[in-house]
Motif scaffolding. Structure first.
Motif, PDB file in Angstrom:
ATOM      1  N   ASP A 119      12.030  -6.153  -7.557  1.00 14.79           N
ATOM      2  CA  ASP A 119      13.154  -5.232  -7.661  1.00 14.79           C
ATOM      3  C   ASP A 119      12.860  -3.894  -6.978  1.00 14.79           C
ATOM      4  N   ASP A 120      11.576  -3.490  -6.991  1.00 14.91           N
ATOM      5  CA  ASP A 120      11.187  -2.208  -6.381  1.00 14.91           C
ATOM      6  C   ASP A 120      10.625  -2.414  -4.974  1.00 14.91           C
ATOM      7  N   LYS A 121      11.157  -3.400  -4.278  1.00 15.92           N
ATOM      8  CA  LYS A 121      10.627  -3.781  -2.970  1.00 15.92           C
ATOM      9  C   LYS A 121      10.631  -2.623  -1.980  1.00 15.92           C
ATOM     10  N   GLN A 122      11.670  -1.751  -2.041  1.00 22.50           N
ATOM     11  CA  GLN A 122      11.737  -0.641  -1.088  1.00 22.50           C
ATOM     12  C   GLN A 122      10.598   0.347  -1.292  1.00 22.50           C
ATOM     13  N   TRP A 123      10.250   0.617  -2.551  1.00 23.10           N
ATOM     14  CA  TRP A 123       9.124   1.514  -2.820  1.00 23.10           C
ATOM     15  C   TRP A 123       7.836   0.925  -2.272  1.00 23.10           C
ATOM     16  N   VAL A 124       7.630  -0.348  -2.541  1.00 20.19           N
ATOM     17  CA  VAL A 124       6.415  -1.022  -2.074  1.00 20.19           C
ATOM     18  C   VAL A 124       6.356  -1.020  -0.551  1.00 20.19           C
ATOM     19  N   ALA A 125       7.493  -1.339   0.088  1.00 19.91           N
ATOM     20  CA  ALA A 125       7.533  -1.380   1.553  1.00 19.91           C
ATOM     21  C   ALA A 125       7.288  -0.005   2.158  1.00 19.91           C
ATOM     22  N   ALA A 126       7.843   1.043   1.533  1.00 20.26           N
ATOM     23  CA  ALA A 126       7.714   2.396   2.067  1.00 20.26           C
ATOM     24  C   ALA A 126       6.250   2.820   2.140  1.00 20.26           C
ATOM     25  N   LYS A 127       5.544   2.701   1.032  1.00 16.78           N
ATOM     26  CA  LYS A 127       4.142   3.137   1.043  1.00 16.78           C
ATOM     27  C   LYS A 127       3.287   2.211   1.902  1.00 16.78           C
ATOM     28  N   SER A 128       3.643   0.927   1.922  1.00 21.73           N
ATOM     29  CA  SER A 128       2.880  -0.017   2.728  1.00 21.73           C
ATOM     30  C   SER A 128       3.000   0.294   4.213  1.00 21.73           C
ATOM     31  N   PHE A 129       4.214   0.550   4.687  1.00 24.37           N
ATOM     32  CA  PHE A 129       4.403   0.858   6.102  1.00 24.37           C
ATOM     33  C   PHE A 129       3.699   2.163   6.492  1.00 24.37           C
ATOM     34  N   ILE A 130       3.776   3.169   5.618  1.00 26.84           N
ATOM     35  CA  ILE A 130       3.127   4.448   5.922  1.00 26.84           C
ATOM     36  C   ILE A 130       1.611   4.283   6.008  1.00 26.84           C
ATOM     37  N   LEU A 131       1.015   3.632   5.021  1.00 22.56           N
ATOM     38  CA  LEU A 131      -0.438   3.479   5.022  1.00 22.56           C
ATOM     39  C   LEU A 131      -0.907   2.535   6.120  1.00 22.56           C
ATOM     40  N   THR A 132      -0.153   1.453   6.344  1.00 16.61           N
ATOM     41  CA  THR A 132      -0.535   0.519   7.403  1.00 16.61           C
ATOM     42  C   THR A 132      -0.464   1.209   8.758  1.00 16.61           C
ATOM     43  N   GLY A 133       0.607   1.976   9.001  1.00 13.79           N
ATOM     44  CA  GLY A 133       0.711   2.723  10.246  1.00 13.79           C
ATOM     45  C   GLY A 133      -0.428   3.702  10.423  1.00 13.79           C
ATOM     46  N   TYR A 134      -0.785   4.389   9.350  1.00 14.96           N
ATOM     47  CA  TYR A 134      -1.875   5.375   9.393  1.00 14.96           C
ATOM     48  C   TYR A 134      -3.183   4.719   9.824  1.00 14.96           C
ATOM     49  N   TRP A 135      -3.506   3.577   9.202  1.00 12.40           N
ATOM     50  CA  TRP A 135      -4.789   2.939   9.490  1.00 12.40           C
ATOM     51  C   TRP A 135      -4.774   2.202  10.828  1.00 12.40           C
ATOM     52  N   VAL A 136      -3.631   1.684  11.239  1.00 16.76           N
ATOM     53  CA  VAL A 136      -3.539   1.054  12.561  1.00 16.76           C
ATOM     54  C   VAL A 136      -3.853   2.082  13.640  1.00 16.76           C
ATOM     55  N   LYS A 137      -3.266   3.270  13.523  1.00 17.98           N
ATOM     56  CA  LYS A 137      -3.511   4.315  14.520  1.00 17.98           C
ATOM     57  C   LYS A 137      -4.964   4.768  14.498  1.00 17.98           C
ATOM     58  N   ALA A 138      -5.548   4.853  13.297  1.00 22.12           N
ATOM     59  CA  ALA A 138      -6.929   5.312  13.171  1.00 22.12           C
ATOM     60  C   ALA A 138      -7.920   4.337  13.803  1.00 22.12           C
ATOM     61  N   LYS A 139      -7.687   3.035  13.614  1.00 26.75           N
ATOM     62  CA  LYS A 139      -8.661   2.038  14.079  1.00 26.75           C
ATOM     63  C   LYS A 139      -8.323   1.482  15.451  1.00 26.75           C
ATOM     64  N   PHE A 140      -7.040   1.457  15.809  1.00 26.11           N
ATOM     65  CA  PHE A 140      -6.615   0.863  17.081  1.00 26.11           C
ATOM     66  C   PHE A 140      -5.696   1.836  17.826  1.00 26.11           C
ATOM     67  N   PRO A 141      -6.248   2.874  18.436  1.00 19.91           N
ATOM     68  CA  PRO A 141      -5.419   3.859  19.149  1.00 19.91           C
ATOM     69  C   PRO A 141      -4.498   3.240  20.195  1.00 19.91           C
ATOM     70  N   VAL A 142      -4.908   2.084  20.760  1.00 15.13           N
ATOM     71  CA  VAL A 142      -4.081   1.428  21.766  1.00 15.13           C
ATOM     72  C   VAL A 142      -2.752   0.959  21.169  1.00 15.13           C
TER      73      VAL A 142
END
Length: 324
Positions: A239-262
């Protein structure tokens, strides 16, 4: 023909079978578990009952407080148990991969079930396509008693795929399946794992998005896993899928940029989608405001403009969809 000749032929046949077995790739099945004592036995049994012979089964328990660890240890040397302190799903992926020896790695959530032919089918795909790094397949959604549900995840036909150019340009691939349908060559996972173990990171999203951004692969158009839907699923049908997706996308984006600048454009896309999801539900969670600020502090003015443009686009899209 005397008895000695018969024995020699039998011995030769056995020797050939052993040689053939040893030339087949070893497959590591990584089962991650946390407080799923009512399900974990069925997951382990489904891994043990594979028709493909060369497998190792690594069960990582993430500090369960129920009877999971007792169930796991009863399997003895049939499996490789890794019992650790609680650290989240990403930490179980890291621990399981560190303990694995296989050339091919297949993930299994402990509330899901592999069909008996799963590993044989996946090995066949990797054998016939030497240049791929990943293989994903269809799943059937089932209830707690593994009875099929009318709704299901996206079903695809078999096809070879290459999303690398698309994702480096900051675009997402078609929807990708959940953890228990993800299989990889070890050489690809060595570029991705260990992953960051931040609270809130969607480990399977990080894993599959980075994998398809780094290498080509195959979709296998067969149902090879039962994906169990129940009231404790981490993401599916919440039911709270949007909350889960929001934090997941933010953190995943953060770590993708940190580890894979390309993959910065892909990371920008994810951050923008995360921000838009938070806007749609009332604003960015204070817990993740610093993550957004830190990300933006390393971004150029043009990148910031791109991120907020994406956020506005997805926000308006959500608003329009809610009016339909």
């Amino acid at each position: 023909m005397d008895e000695h000749d018969t024995l020699s032929k039998d011995d030769s046949a056995i020797a050939n079978q052993i040689d053939n077995l040893e030339t087949q790739p070893l497959v590591s099945i990584l089962i991650n578990n946390y407080n799923y004592d009512r399900f974990v036995r069925q997951a382990i049994d489904s891994a043990l009952n594979q028709t493909y012979p060369r497998i190792e089964i690594i069960v990582v328990d993430d500090g369960s407080t129920d009877n999971s660890q007792e169930i796991i240890t009863k399997y003895g040397d049939k499996i490789i148990p890794v019992l650790k302190k609680n650290g989240g799903q990403a930490s179980t992926f890291n621990a399981g991969f560190a303990a694995s020896q296989g050339e091919i790695i297949c993930f299994l959530d402990s509330d899901d079930v592999f069909l008996p032919e799963k590993i044989a089918e996946v090995v066949n795909v990797f054998t016939e396509n030497k240049d791929i790094g990943w293989c994903f397949h269809n799943q059937q959604w089932v209830d707690e008693n593994t009875q099929p549900l009318p709704q299901t995840s996206t079903q695809r036909s078999s096809q070879k795929c290459d999303f690398r150019a698309l994702m480096k340009a900051g675009k997402l691939p078609p929807p990708l399946p959940a953890t228990s349908a993800l299989c990889f060559k070890k050489t690809l996972l060595q570029q991705i794992l260990p992953m960051f173990e931040s609270d809130g990171t969607s480990a399977d999203r990080y894993l599959k998005y980075v994998a398809v951004a780094l290498d080509c692969g195959c979709f296998l158009g067969k149902v090879l896993t039962f994906h169990r839907i129940h009231n404790n699923n981490a993401y599916t049908l919440r039911d709270d899928k949007q909350w889960v997706a929001a934090k997941s996308f933010i953190l995943t984006g953060y770590w993708v940029k940190a580890k894979f600048p390309v993959l910065a454009k892909l990371a920008n896309k994810m951050l923008g989608m995360g921000i838009s999801s938070y806007w749609a539900i009332g604003g960015i969670d204070p817990k993740y405001q610093d993550v957004v600020k830190n990300y933006l502090s390393t971004s150029s003015p043009l990148e910031k403009l791109e991120i907020y443009a994406r956020a506005c686009y997805h926000y308006l899209k959500k608003i329009n969809q809610s009016k339909v």
